[in-house]
Each structure stands twice: as C-alpha cells, then as structure tokens.
Design an enzyme around this catalytic site. Structure first.
Site: not given
Length: 351
Positions: A256, A130
C-alpha cells in the site's frame, strides 16, 4: 522459564503464510508452534522454523496449553473464537477488525504505543488495519516531535488488501488486457474485455484505479476510510484528531502507498523532519528528488519497514508537511506487526 507455546490461527491464508515466514526468520522466542485453520485445511503440512508442522482444525481443544495465539481470520471467526482461546488462558493477538475499536482491547503498533500491550482486560490485543499501519509508524514519529493535529490522506491500495481473491482477480484481468494496445483508449473498452471478472472490486482494476475500498458507511464514506480515521486516533491517543481519508485501489499486487498531508501543533522544518524520520525505528527514508529517488511499491514489496519520501513543508502552511510513503500490507501491514505484538507478550510472560 520455558518458552511460551504459540498458535497461529488462519495459518493457511495469505497473511498466515507470511506469518510463518516471519516466525522462521525472526528470533526464536517460542517453544511449540501450533498451526490452526479451518477443517478443510486440517492435515496439511506447512514449514515453520525449518520443520514440517501439521495443521489442526480450529476447535476449543487446540488452545489447551497455548500461551499466545495470533489470529488472522475473518471478523466473525475472530469474534467467536478469540474469547474461547482466552478462556483457555491464551493471550490473543488478533489481526481482524472484530475488536479494534473495543475500549477494553488495546490497538497496538510496537514502535508507537508498545506500553498498551500490558493493559488487556479481555485478554485480547488488536492489530490495526493494513492501511493505517502503512503510515502510522512514520506519523507516530512525527507526532512525538511536532504534535499532530490533522491528517488528510489518499491511499493507493494493493489488490492483496482484498485477500487472495483480490490477487487472483488482478492477475486474471491483466492476462485479459495484456498485449492489446487498443485497450484503454475509449471509455468502456477495459470493462468490455475484463467482463464480469471483477472479483472483490466494483470496477476493473487492471489498467485502472478504483476509488473504493471496504463497504459503504454513512454519508458515502467507506469502512476502510473510517478505519484510517478511528484507528489513527486510538493508536496515537488523540481522540479529537482530524482525519480525512480517500481510499483507492490500484493495480499493484502487494504494498500500500499513501500521500499524506499532516498538520502539526508547531512549525515544521523539512530537513529536521527528514532527520526525525530517518532516525525512527521501522522507518526508512528515501528522499532524493534530484536523482528521482523515492519509494515505490515495486521497490518496497517483501520488506518490513515503512518507506518514506517526497517530504516537503507545505507551501501554504508552515505547520504542515506533505509526504509519500509505502509499506508492504502483508508484512508490517498485517503479519509482522502481529508477530511484534506477540513477541512483546512472550517477553512479558517469560520475564
């Protein structure tokens, strides 16, 4: 031809739940959808495409008649069960780290290297980590235009990157420190209030940042930092790309962020680079510093694109750009990219 049958393995997990939402909102390219999880989840009913579907226990027979399987399971489960699915004639799209660096398994980001999907000698296609996914769509667009040579990356990774345990731990810690304005002024006071409730993190995450994600590898690097390096090289087809990453956990639930210093083969122009990013599929440019407009996790969570801002040409290198970007690590960083890969396979199987 009839629509392919899809299995979602790990359907009850944090990413699996997002997968079901994505399957319910994107174009319907599948016939039957089977939901698969561990035996303890068997019998549960989950909603996908507006219908209640009963979860089946992971077993060889669940792959009979399945054309495509999307796996969101721990590495060991994927390593064991993906080949079983392939033996039943299923194409596996795997979100774990079990196969990412296998030279016979393509590592795919559809906006960057969609053509790699068809070269799958083991019947498996891998989904990147990710953190890598949060930046690679934007970096792929810039690489096509300028030719990428080097990346220096600092990540600011959300608690959900550590799974449901990470989310629960952050919320529990926030409850302990919330409303107490005396905390955070002295060394050790956050640790004292949080106590042993560290969950998957090596230090308190509430009111803190933790310069650690993943497991310890050689010479002090973490597994997460090496994934950014190795996966970026493989996706972009640049085996000698210079990459240095420092991965940091921050008290954000989901999404993120990364600060990126990228060095290219030729001189870059700020406005041109912004135009390249703005015109690239899967990228949204929000870059108006005069009005304090730039992406933040709180504004990006729950969305699909990579959001980019703070694009600047380096003060000391005319061939380098500095930028900041955000991407929802449960959507494009995991579930969405897996779904996009599976859609490419579905199109291939029905063409």
């Amino acid at each position: 031809m009839s629509k392919p049958t899809l299995a979602v393995v790990g359907a009850t997990g944090a990413v699996g739940t997002v997968m079901l939402d994505i399957l319910s909102t994107r174009e319907d390219v599948y016939g039957e959808i089977r939901l698969v999880a561990s035996p303890r989840s068997a019998g549960k009913k989950l909603t996908v495409r507006g219908e209640q579907v009963e979860v089946q226990a992971l077993a060889p027979e669940v792959f009979e008649g399945v054309d495509i399987a999307m796996f969101d399971t721990p590495d060991g489960i994927s390593a064991q069960w993906a080949p079983v699915a392939v033996q039943h004639g299923t194409v596996v799209v795997d979100n774990s780290g079990a196969f990412r660096m296998d030279p016979d398994v393509p590592l795919v980001v559809p906006e960057v290297n969609a053509e790699a999907v068809r070269n799958r000698p083991k019947g498996i296609i891998s989904n990147p980590n990710c953190t890598t996914l949060s930046m690679i769509v934007a970096m792929g667009a810039l690489h096509r235009h300028y030719g990428l040579r080097e990346l220096v990356v600092a990540s600011y990774q959300a608690a959900s990157g550590a799974g449901q345990a990470g989310i629960d731990t952050l919320y529990d810690q926030l409850e302990k420190v919330g409303g107490n304005r005396d905390i955070g002024a002295r060394a050790g006071d956050v640790r004292r209030v949080v106590g042993d409730d560290l969950g998957p993190f090596p230090a308190p995450l509430a009111m803190n940042v933790v310069p650690w994600a993943g497991s310890l590898k050689e010479d002090g690097w973490t597994s997460e930092e090496l994934k950014v390096r190795n996966e970026s090289r493989k996706i972009l087809g640049l085996p000698d790309l210079r990459v240095s990453a420092t991965c940091v956990r921050v008290p954000v639930v989901t999404t993120h962020s990364l600060a990126v210093h990228a060095v290219f083969e030729r001189e870059v122009d700020q406005r041109e680079a912004q135009a390249v990013l703005a015109g690239s599929p899967g990228v949204v440019l929000v870059d108006d510093p005069e009005n304090f407009e730039f992406p933040t996790p709180a504004d990006v969570v729950g969305t699909d694109p990579t959001w980019v801002g703070r694009v600047r040409r380096s003060l000391d290198d005319p061939k380098a750009l500095d930028l900041f970007l955000c991407g929802d690590n449960l959507r494009k960083g995991a579930a969405l990219n897996t779904a996009q890969i599976a859609e490419l396979v579905a199109a291939e199987l029905t063409s």
